[in-house]
Write a protein that holds these residues in place. Structure first.
Motif, PDB file in Angstrom:
ATOM      1  N   GLY A 157      51.315 -13.785 -86.670  1.00  0.00           N
ATOM      2  CA  GLY A 157      50.087 -14.420 -86.087  1.00  0.00           C
ATOM      3  C   GLY A 157      48.916 -13.957 -86.333  1.00  0.00           C
ATOM      4  N   ILE A 158      48.654 -12.865 -87.005  1.00  0.00           N
ATOM      5  CA  ILE A 158      47.621 -12.005 -87.061  1.00  0.00           C
ATOM      6  C   ILE A 158      46.623 -12.883 -87.899  1.00  0.00           C
ATOM      7  N   ILE A 159      47.216 -13.173 -89.054  1.00  0.00           N
ATOM      8  CA  ILE A 159      46.442 -14.227 -90.084  1.00  0.00           C
ATOM      9  C   ILE A 159      46.916 -15.901 -89.729  1.00  0.00           C
ATOM     10  N   SER A 160      45.998 -16.583 -89.839  1.00  0.00           N
ATOM     11  CA  SER A 160      46.184 -17.973 -89.417  1.00  0.00           C
ATOM     12  C   SER A 160      47.366 -18.497 -90.348  1.00  0.00           C
ATOM     13  N   GLY A 161      48.472 -19.224 -90.002  1.00  0.00           N
ATOM     14  CA  GLY A 161      49.572 -19.622 -90.824  1.00  0.00           C
ATOM     15  C   GLY A 161      49.003 -20.912 -91.749  1.00  0.00           C
ATOM     16  N   LYS A 162      47.926 -21.132 -91.464  1.00  0.00           N
ATOM     17  CA  LYS A 162      47.400 -22.101 -92.233  1.00  0.00           C
ATOM     18  C   LYS A 162      47.002 -22.079 -93.596  1.00  0.00           C
ATOM     19  N   PRO A 163      47.537 -22.957 -94.588  1.00  0.00           N
ATOM     20  CA  PRO A 163      47.034 -22.522 -96.105  1.00  0.00           C
ATOM     21  C   PRO A 163      45.487 -22.364 -96.226  1.00  0.00           C
ATOM     22  N   TRP A 164      45.254 -21.264 -96.947  1.00  0.00           N
ATOM     23  CA  TRP A 164      43.634 -20.773 -97.291  1.00  0.00           C
ATOM     24  C   TRP A 164      43.481 -21.401 -98.627  1.00  0.00           C
ATOM     25  N   ARG A 165      42.646 -22.450 -98.945  1.00  0.00           N
ATOM     26  CA  ARG A 165      42.370 -22.805-100.121  1.00  0.00           C
ATOM     27  C   ARG A 165      40.943 -22.982-100.335  1.00  0.00           C
ATOM     28  N   PHE A 166      40.588 -23.011-101.717  1.00  0.00           N
ATOM     29  CA  PHE A 166      39.091 -23.080-101.880  1.00  0.00           C
ATOM     30  C   PHE A 166      39.043 -23.750-103.329  1.00  0.00           C
ATOM     31  N   LYS A 167      37.864 -24.052-103.619  1.00  0.00           N
ATOM     32  CA  LYS A 167      37.638 -24.841-105.000  1.00  0.00           C
ATOM     33  C   LYS A 167      38.056 -23.923-106.051  1.00  0.00           C
ATOM     34  N   ARG A 168      38.765 -24.405-107.026  1.00  0.00           N
ATOM     35  CA  ARG A 168      39.081 -23.781-108.466  1.00  0.00           C
ATOM     36  C   ARG A 168      39.941 -22.520-108.176  1.00  0.00           C
ATOM     37  N   ILE A 172      40.996 -19.682-110.960  1.00  0.00           N
ATOM     38  CA  ILE A 172      40.772 -17.975-110.370  1.00  0.00           C
ATOM     39  C   ILE A 172      42.057 -17.237-110.590  1.00  0.00           C
ATOM     40  N   ASN A 173      43.044 -17.954-110.033  1.00  0.00           N
ATOM     41  CA  ASN A 173      44.489 -17.211-110.139  1.00  0.00           C
ATOM     42  C   ASN A 173      44.882 -16.824-111.727  1.00  0.00           C
ATOM     43  N   VAL A 174      44.654 -18.038-112.546  1.00  0.00           N
ATOM     44  CA  VAL A 174      44.990 -17.856-113.495  1.00  0.00           C
ATOM     45  C   VAL A 174      44.311 -16.711-114.308  1.00  0.00           C
ATOM     46  N   ILE A 175      42.814 -16.988-114.128  1.00  0.00           N
ATOM     47  CA  ILE A 175      42.162 -16.075-114.949  1.00  0.00           C
ATOM     48  C   ILE A 175      42.346 -14.538-114.462  1.00  0.00           C
ATOM     49  N   MET A 176      42.618 -14.382-113.222  1.00  0.00           N
ATOM     50  CA  MET A 176      43.211 -13.022-112.679  1.00  0.00           C
ATOM     51  C   MET A 176      44.377 -12.561-113.426  1.00  0.00           C
ATOM     52  N   GLY A 177      45.310 -13.497-113.551  1.00  0.00           N
ATOM     53  CA  GLY A 177      46.656 -13.138-114.075  1.00  0.00           C
ATOM     54  C   GLY A 177      46.374 -12.524-115.706  1.00  0.00           C
ATOM     55  N   LEU A 178      45.602 -13.257-116.220  1.00  0.00           N
ATOM     56  CA  LEU A 178      45.124 -12.826-117.732  1.00  0.00           C
ATOM     57  C   LEU A 178      44.583 -11.619-117.583  1.00  0.00           C
ATOM     58  N   CYS A 179      43.565 -11.663-116.750  1.00  0.00           N
ATOM     59  CA  CYS A 179      43.074 -10.145-116.666  1.00  0.00           C
ATOM     60  C   CYS A 179      43.959  -8.868-116.664  1.00  0.00           C
ATOM     61  N   LEU A 180      44.907  -9.275-115.741  1.00  0.00           N
ATOM     62  CA  LEU A 180      46.118  -8.221-115.587  1.00  0.00           C
ATOM     63  C   LEU A 180      46.714  -8.081-116.840  1.00  0.00           C
ATOM     64  N   ILE A 181      47.019  -9.027-117.414  1.00  0.00           N
ATOM     65  CA  ILE A 181      47.910  -9.007-118.630  1.00  0.00           C
ATOM     66  C   ILE A 181      47.203  -7.961-119.565  1.00  0.00           C
ATOM     67  N   GLY A 182      45.511  -8.352-119.783  1.00  0.00           N
ATOM     68  CA  GLY A 182      44.629  -7.811-120.720  1.00  0.00           C
ATOM     69  C   GLY A 182      44.793  -6.114-120.190  1.00  0.00           C
ATOM     70  N   LEU A 183      44.612  -5.926-119.086  1.00  0.00           N
ATOM     71  CA  LEU A 183      44.555  -4.565-118.466  1.00  0.00           C
ATOM     72  C   LEU A 183      45.813  -3.934-118.999  1.00  0.00           C
ATOM     73  N   MET A 184      47.103  -4.466-118.905  1.00  0.00           N
ATOM     74  CA  MET A 184      48.340  -3.903-119.310  1.00  0.00           C
ATOM     75  C   MET A 184      48.283  -3.550-120.738  1.00  0.00           C
ATOM     76  N   PHE A 185      47.812  -4.484-121.481  1.00  0.00           N
ATOM     77  CA  PHE A 185      47.706  -4.285-122.951  1.00  0.00           C
ATOM     78  C   PHE A 185      46.983  -3.104-123.382  1.00  0.00           C
TER      79      PHE A 185
END
Lengths: 472, 100
Positions: A157-168, A172-185
């Motif tokens: 109950g420290i963080i609200s149980g409600k889903p936290w959503r925003f535009k795009r 953004i998640n996909v871009i971060m995932g791709l960045c991570l793969i890039g960093l790994m390479f």
């Protein structure tokens, strides 16, 4: 040499013991000895693999290192012991989330240690596979860490149980995932400490972003998923240090968590992808307006009326949910059930797979209250019995009893397996208010002919019911 | 071949966990959490290796290893103890039932 041979066989025995520990959980009878196998396996693994290293290098003084290791391990162990002894059983989901975060962070530290040990050495052989395994262990560990911390915060109950959503958000998640793969390479090609640290930091952010949008009702899936991740992180570390035992354990834990996530998803009729990316509770407005004409017909009832109904019943099924855990009502429910049983009324419990905040949450709480194992039934075993039951008591559960899941194709939970409580002659619905459940969906059950609502805290209501029954 | 071991262990895990009764899913999670902390042996390894091998980052390695040992030790003891606590709740109840 001989000591090393011993080490190999000890690892083998430890792996078998770990498998037996999981196997033991197939029934309550064998589970206690199974847990003992697990503890013996862990002790063997620790002693059998470390003693050889220690004795083979007796010439280099490892005593101070050994002392430090023992002090730190005993300190950690003591903390773990105290936590496990003191923790309230209702706080189990957040405890497990917290524990998962520790495995994740541990994996990150080990991967970093593994990297820095050989870093800067000219003779070090950095073959690509080793480096890949290392960075995989570190990133999965980091994702597990922040993911579990967020899950812990939401459950506590420290963080609200409600889903936290925003535009795009998805983009953004996909871009971060791709960045991570890039960093790994990049790290595979040029092994600098900066790249590894960047990859870890980005993974920490991804873990946070991944779990923040997931709502409270999906927590059973999240916890099982993090359980699975902690296993894959272990396996990743096992690959990078070429240790069979770690790989085996990682595989066992990883599959176990994956199976649990699958079972939880099936219990909600949602796919894993939808839990992570899909929004729950965005299109409910439509279904609510459809039910408008039924809105006014909620039947409220007092504990006295409910006591009267219960007294004239022959069979009762109790359906517990997360509300029972919050109100810590399990002990009072046991008293109520004992009172009913003393009047020759049969009492059973029906457990939905996703009731509560983690797999098996309700079972543990009922067991804590000494409710007999054989009175507790899973969804598919008891669902046919509601038709022949006089009273179904719903305590702190909501969505898992909503008939809309069977009848209303427009409902967001349509298709989810639910308990057929409405088939019982009378449904006593104990709830704090007439609000909707965690999925944000109105429960059509409230407006049924045979439903009686008792508003109030689950614990107080059950207490009152027991008193009413005793006074008669 | 670690990969072979890994894939076979996944299959073993799959068939073993399928047999676990739903009522014991919570202890399953806590016990898998405890055993996944077996990575502690690798942490201890690195603390020793930081002394054995002549590396320029010995102190850093030692600290990282010790931190990992601390975290996973909490997990091992905590995980097994909470599992034990849960499982005794599941089994004690049969006896108390007979008394009644």
């Amino acid at each position: 040499m001989i000591l090393h041979f011993v080490g190999t066989y000890v690892s083998l025995v430890a792996s078998v013991l770990f498998i037996l520990a999981l196997r033991g959980l197939s029934s309550a009878k064998t589970s206690v000895s199974g847990n003992r196998f697990g503890m013996v396996g862990m002790t063997l693994a620790l002693i059998g693999t470390q003693v050889p290293v220690y004795f083979e290098n007796l010439d280099i003084s490892l005593t101070s290192a050994l002392m430090k290791v023992l002090v730190v391990a005993v300190l950690g162990g003591l903390i773990g012991y105290v936590i496990a002894k003191k923790i309230n059983m209702t706080a189990l989901p957040q405890l497990l989330a917290g524990f998962h975060s520790l495995v994740g962070m541990g994996a990150v530290f080990i991967a970093l240690a593994s990297f820095f040990l050989t870093y800067g050495m000219t003779s070090a052989n950095h073959d690509v596979m080793h480096v890949l395994e290392l960075v995989l262990g570190a990133t999965i560990g980091a994702i597990t860490f922040t993911g579990s911390v967020v899950a812990f915060g939401k459950l506590q109950g420290i963080i609200s149980g409600k889903p936290w959503r925003f535009k795009r958000q998805r983009q953004i998640n996909v871009i971060m995932g791709l960045c991570l793969i890039g960093l790994m390479f990049a790290f595979l090609i040029k092994q600098t400490p900066e790249l590894l640290i960047y990859a870890v930091i980005l993974s920490l952010i991804i873990g946070y972003m991944l779990i923040m949008p997931i709502g409270g009702a999906d927590m059973p899936v999240v916890i099982s998923m993090l359980n699975s991740y902690s296993g894959w992180a272990t396996a990743g570390i096992g690959f990078s240090v070429s240790n069979e035992l770690l790989v085996i354990v990682g595989a066992l834990v990883g599959t176990s968590g994956a199976i649990l996530s699958h079972i939880m998803c099936k219990g909600m009729n949602r796919s894993l992808v939808k839990v992570i990316f899909g929004s729950f509770g965005s299109q409910n407005k439509i279904t609510n307006s459809q039910n408008d004409q039924m809105h006014r017909n909620v039947k409220l009832c007092s504990p006295e009326d409910a006591g009267f109904i219960l007294q004239n019943a022959n069979s009762v099924i109790i359906v517990p949910g997360y509300g029972m855990a919050v109100a810590q009502a399990q002990h009072v429910i046991k008293e109520l059930a004992d009172e009913l049983k003393s009047e020759d009324i049969s009492v059973k419990y029906a457990i939905h797979p996703v009731a509560g905040r983690m797999p098996g949450h309700m079972n543990v709480l009922l067991a804590e209250a000494n409710i007999p194992y054989e009175d507790v039934f899973e969804l598919e075993d008891i669902n046919n019995e509601f038709g022949q039951t006089d009273v179904a008591i719903v305590i702190g559960a909501n969505d898992i009893t909503n008939p809309a899941a069977k009848e209303d194709p427009a409902s967001p939970i349509y298709g989810m397996p639910v308990l057929d409580v409405e088939k019982a002659k009378t449904v006593l619905f104990i709830k704090r208010s007439l609000g909707s459940g965690y999925a944000g969906i109105e429960n059509q059950l409230f407006y049924r002919e045979n439903t009686m609502m008792i508003l109030g805290d689950a614990k107080k209501v059950c207490d009152n019911l027991t008193k009413v029954l005793k006074n008669r | 071949m670690l990969l072979t071991v890994f894939v076979l262990a996944c299959f073993v895990g799959y068939y073993v966990v399928l047999k676990v009764t739903p009522a014991l899913h919570a202890p399953l999670m806590s016990v898998t959490n405890a055993i996944s902390s077996v990575i502690i042996i690798s942490a201890v390894d690195y603390v020793f290796l930081s002394k054995i091998s002549k590396t320029q980052n010995g102190d850093l390695c030692e600290w990282l290893g010790l931190c990992a040992i601390f975290l996973t030790a909490i997990n091992i003891v905590g995980g097994f103890m909470i599992t034990k606590r849960m499982l005794t709740m599941f089994s004690v109840k049969k006896n108390s039932n007979k008394e009644k």
